[in-house]
Scaffold this active site. Structure first.
Site, short mmCIF file in Angstrom:
data_model
loop_
_atom_site.label_atom_id
_atom_site.label_comp_id
_atom_site.label_asym_id
_atom_site.label_seq_id
_atom_site.Cartn_x
_atom_site.Cartn_y
_atom_site.Cartn_z
N GLU A 10 5.07 -1.70 11.78
CA GLU A 10 5.54 -0.32 11.82
C GLU A 10 4.74 0.50 10.82
OE1 GLU A 10 9.79 2.12 11.62
OE2 GLU A 10 9.72 -0.07 11.43
N GLY A 11 4.29 1.66 11.23
CA GLY A 11 3.52 2.53 10.35
C GLY A 11 3.77 3.98 10.67
N ASP A 14 -8.75 3.48 9.82
CA ASP A 14 -7.57 2.94 9.13
C ASP A 14 -7.76 1.46 8.83
OD1 ASP A 14 -5.12 3.17 7.90
OD2 ASP A 14 -3.98 2.77 9.72
#
Length: 464
Positions: free
Chosen positions: A161-162, A279
């Site tokens: 989860e981000g 990222d």
């Protein structure tokens, strides 16, 4: 007094009324009974309505439960439509799972049948659904299919989860295990930009990149379907509860660094247009059972044509990994990824987070602390204390040098990923040579000792 009152009440209740000359107490009883009946009737109507809706929902689920078989083949990049990106049509927010609102980008037929299609060919679509569009590659998934695979996006299936989405573990109808990333829809990503990037990234194949198997586009929903890598991510193995001794030996860590570098080098130098990941961090490096690194999460990737020095975009990434020039200006190119990779290397070597406010002030920022330690000739003191054994001094110094070059404040002085790989592989080659020489020398010493021992025995036998 109470007897008087009781008699008075009985007298009043016994009085005849104008309603069919009935006593007052009878009229009151009829009104109370009618009120109770009305309440019961209202409850019955509500329960009946709820049951009818539940029955219709179950019938709808039965009618839409079939899913197509999914092939796993991914083609290499052949071309890219490089027409200017156009602003997207405003997205329509819909309720999840409504078949009449589905928009599917597909080149797949149902029941496992496969063939390539163009934008002018037709595909089987539910009656009343919008016209189907095609990306020209890969596999399409319906929202209902991915809901079924993840148990309706259940919390127990969340594996990551981000800030840009939630990743679920899912099992498709053909028992293929996948990772489904549900992208957040409030980031304003243009529709055409999403299609182009998914098309490019979906066509690539490299052993150190997690494969993008397909996608789901339904109304405002955007989902990416990746291959499932079953040994967790690097962040878990570096910072999780793994005990006093880490299973990540020095050789394993160097293999992870080299594999990650090769995956990024392919994105930067093996594709046209090049892909900037945007990222790079430890939680986006997945590991298989042999500890091979696979770079994941291309949901933020940007394309950069060879004639462009950078692309201007809103700043995205993770605190501690973002290159300073990108954070200040929003000008993104592959050097931004190289800075993040340098931070990642330091994280792997030290076992520390890029930013850790639980440490003393001079150690909070990993890059600054490591620079000062190397400058003070304390390289051995930066190594992760959970390592089973200390690395060779030459190897440690070489890797630290590469990491420091990658985080150079001047982006132009940072090496390209191809040069990083060359430096890392040269170090590995040198170490392998040194180890082979040491092993051969040790073997020769053992053989020489055995010969001397045999000679002494023969001489002693002759003397006797």
């Amino acid at each position: 007094m109470s007897v008087f009152d009781s008699g008075f009440v009985n007298k009043e209740l016994s009085k005849r009324t104008s309603i069919f000359n009935l006593p007052l107490w009878v009229v009151v009883g009829i009104c109370v009974g009618a009120f109770i009946v009305l309440i019961l009737f209202s409850l019955f109507i509500c329960i009946s309505s709820f049951c009818r809706r539940s029955s219709k929902r179950k019938q709808y689920d039965r009618n839409h439960s079939s899913t197509p078989m999914i092939s796993k083949e991914i083609q290499e990049i052949s071309h890219l439509d490089q027409r200017p990106l156009q602003p997207a049509v405003p997205e329509i927010q819909i309720n999840m799972g409504k078949a009449e609102h589905r928009i599917v980008f597909s080149d797949r037929l149902s029941s496992g049948e496969s063939r390539s299609t163009t934008a002018t060919e037709s595909t089987s679509v539910p009656s009343g659904a919008p016209e189907v569009s095609h990306l020209g590659w890969g596999h399409w998934y319906t929202l209902r299919e991915l809901e079924a695979a993840t148990n309706r996006l259940a919390d127990e299936n969340v594996i990551g989860e981000g800030g840009y989405g939630i990743v679920y573990r899912g099992v498709l109808a053909d028992n293929t295990v996948v990772a489904v990333k549900n992208l957040l829809n409030n980031r304003g990503q243009a529709e055409r930009e999403f299609k182009v990037e998914v098309e490019v990234i979906g066509r690539v194949r490299h052993k150190n990149l997690v494969r993008l198997l397909g996608y789901c586009v339904e109304g405002a929903y955007r989902m990416l379907v990746y291959e499932y890598v079953n040994n967790g991510n690097l962040d878990q193995w570096l910072h999780g509860n793994v005990g006093k001794v880490s299973p990540l030996t020095w050789d394993i860590r160097m293999n992870i660094i080299l594999g990650t570098a090769k995956g990024l080098a392919y994105l930067h130098e093996g594709l046209e247009p090049k892909v900037v990941h945007r990222d790079v961090k430890s939680s986006n490096i997945l590991l298989d059972q042999q500890w091979n690194a696979k770079v994941s999460d291309f949901g933020l990737a940007k394309l950069l044509c060879s004639e462009d020095n950078y692309v201007s975009t809103r700043v995205m990434g993770t605190y501690g990994y973002v290159a300073p020039e990108y954070a200040c200006t929003g000008m993104l190119n592959e050097k931004s990824d190289i800075y993040s990779f340098g931070v990642l290397m330091m994280e792997i070597i030290t076992g520390r987070n890029p930013v850790d406010h639980s440490l003393p002030p001079e150690e909070v920022n990993l890059v600054d602390w490591l620079k000062s330690m190397v400058g003070d000739r304390k390289s051995e003191q930066v190594v992760d204390p959970k390592l089973p054994e200390m690395p060779p001094s030459k190897s440690l110094k070489r890797v630290l040098l590469v990491a420091l070059r990658c985080v150079d404040p001047d982006a132009q002085k940072r090496p390209k990923m191809g040069l990083v790989i060359h430096m890392l592989e040269a170090d590995d080659s040198l170490l392998r040579t040194e180890r082979r020489i040491a092993e051969e020398a040790s073997s020769l010493r053992h053989e020489h000792s055995a010969r001397e021992l045999g000679t002494r025995k023969i001489d002693s036998q002759r003397v006797t």
